[in-house]
Write a protein that holds these residues in place. Structure first.
Motif, PDB file in Angstrom:
ATOM      1  N   LYS A  62       0.812  -1.220   0.000  1.00 25.61           N
ATOM      2  CA  LYS A  62       0.000   0.000   0.000  1.00 25.61           C
ATOM      3  C   LYS A  62       0.844   1.267   0.000  1.00 25.61           C
ATOM      4  O   LYS A  62       0.313   2.376   0.102  1.00 25.61           O
ATOM      5  CB  LYS A  62      -0.948  -0.014   1.208  1.00 25.61           C
ATOM      6  CG  LYS A  62      -2.002  -1.109   1.115  1.00 25.61           C
ATOM      7  CD  LYS A  62      -2.825  -1.237   2.367  1.00 25.61           C
ATOM      8  CE  LYS A  62      -3.888  -2.313   2.199  1.00 25.61           C
ATOM      9  NZ  LYS A  62      -3.323  -3.638   1.909  1.00 25.61           N
ATOM     10  N   ILE A 134      -3.606   2.579  -2.013  1.00 30.24           N
ATOM     11  CA  ILE A 134      -4.307   1.899  -0.920  1.00 30.24           C
ATOM     12  C   ILE A 134      -5.604   1.284  -1.427  1.00 30.24           C
ATOM     13  O   ILE A 134      -5.931   0.131  -1.105  1.00 30.24           O
ATOM     14  CB  ILE A 134      -4.586   2.882   0.228  1.00 30.24           C
ATOM     15  CG1 ILE A 134      -3.265   3.376   0.821  1.00 30.24           C
ATOM     16  CG2 ILE A 134      -5.442   2.233   1.300  1.00 30.24           C
ATOM     17  CD1 ILE A 134      -3.424   4.466   1.862  1.00 30.24           C
ATOM     18  N   SER A 137      -4.830  -1.770  -3.651  1.00 30.79           N
ATOM     19  CA  SER A 137      -4.341  -2.877  -2.833  1.00 30.79           C
ATOM     20  C   SER A 137      -5.478  -3.540  -2.057  1.00 30.79           C
ATOM     21  O   SER A 137      -5.559  -4.769  -1.988  1.00 30.79           O
ATOM     22  CB  SER A 137      -3.267  -2.375  -1.854  1.00 30.79           C
ATOM     23  OG  SER A 137      -2.790  -3.436  -1.049  1.00 30.79           O
TER      24      SER A 137
END
Length: 216
Positions: A62, A134, A137
């Motif tokens: 991330k 983020i 992911s």
């Protein structure tokens, strides 16, 4: 041959997050009674190691650019994991598919999905903010969990979804590569145009100190 779609799906998921695949399969086999899960993945030491590595990847995956370095390091690890899981799954149903063929299927699928993931993540890293990394992911983590769980109970449905996702990923990579090439070509053209304009200004008559008759 329900193990064939399971091998394909687990291979694709391994190319995205191999540690999550091992951890989920082990937990489903140990606590959900999934007969298609190899006993080797249900061992406590394997589960603990997979959980620790999964948590490490959950963090590294991330962080912009760290995720790409992590992907490069796992270019070998993920296909090996996909091949190993595939061979172990085949061993739970002797005679249905040779372990060599299962390993080749799992490893090849993992390699292709890994290359798609790594390419798309490099494209995402061009974004100036970390929120996109983020979000992508987390989407990958949820997809892996959903596909692996679905593959245990509905293997053919999971394999169909996995195939569609893999094809979509390949098309996205192809599209991204074409966009990058077009952008670089336009940038080269602009640089060439600026260079030609600058050269024309310098060489224009009367713009540089004249030394002809009548000059002071």
């Amino acid at each position: 041959m329900t193990i064939v779609p399971l091998i394909f799906t687990s291979g694709l998921a391994s190319g995205i997050n191999a540690y999550a695949v091992v951890l989920l399969l082990g937990l489903l086999g140990r606590f959900a009674g999934a007969d298609s899960v190899p006993a080797a993945l249900e061992r406590t030491d394997v589960l603990l190691a997979a959980a620790a590595l999964f948590l490490l990847e959950a963090v590294a995956d991330k962080i912009p650019y760290v995720d790409s370095v992590w992907d490069v390091a796992h270019t070998v690890i993920r296909p090996i994991a996909g091949a190993t899981v595939g061979a172990l799954i085949a061993s739970t149903d002797p005679g249905s598919l040779s372990e060599v063929a299962a390993g080749a299927m799992g490893g090849t699928t993992a390699l292709v999905s890994h290359l798609v993931k790594a390419s798309l993540r490099m494209a995402v890293n061009t974004s100036p903010e970390p929120a996109s990394n983020i979000a992508v992911s987390l989407a990958e983590d949820v997809s892996v969990a959903g596909l692996v769980t679905l593959a245990i109970f509905h293997p053919w449905l999971a394999a169909s979804i996995a195939a569609v996702l893999l094809l979509a990923g390949v098309l996205l990579v192809w599209f991204a590569i074409n966009r990058i090439r077009a952008f670089r070509a336009r940038r080269r053209e602009r640089r060439a145009a600026r260079a030609a304009g600058t050269a024309g200004t310098v060489d224009a008559p009367g713009t540089v100190g004249a030394t002809g008759p009548g000059s002071p």
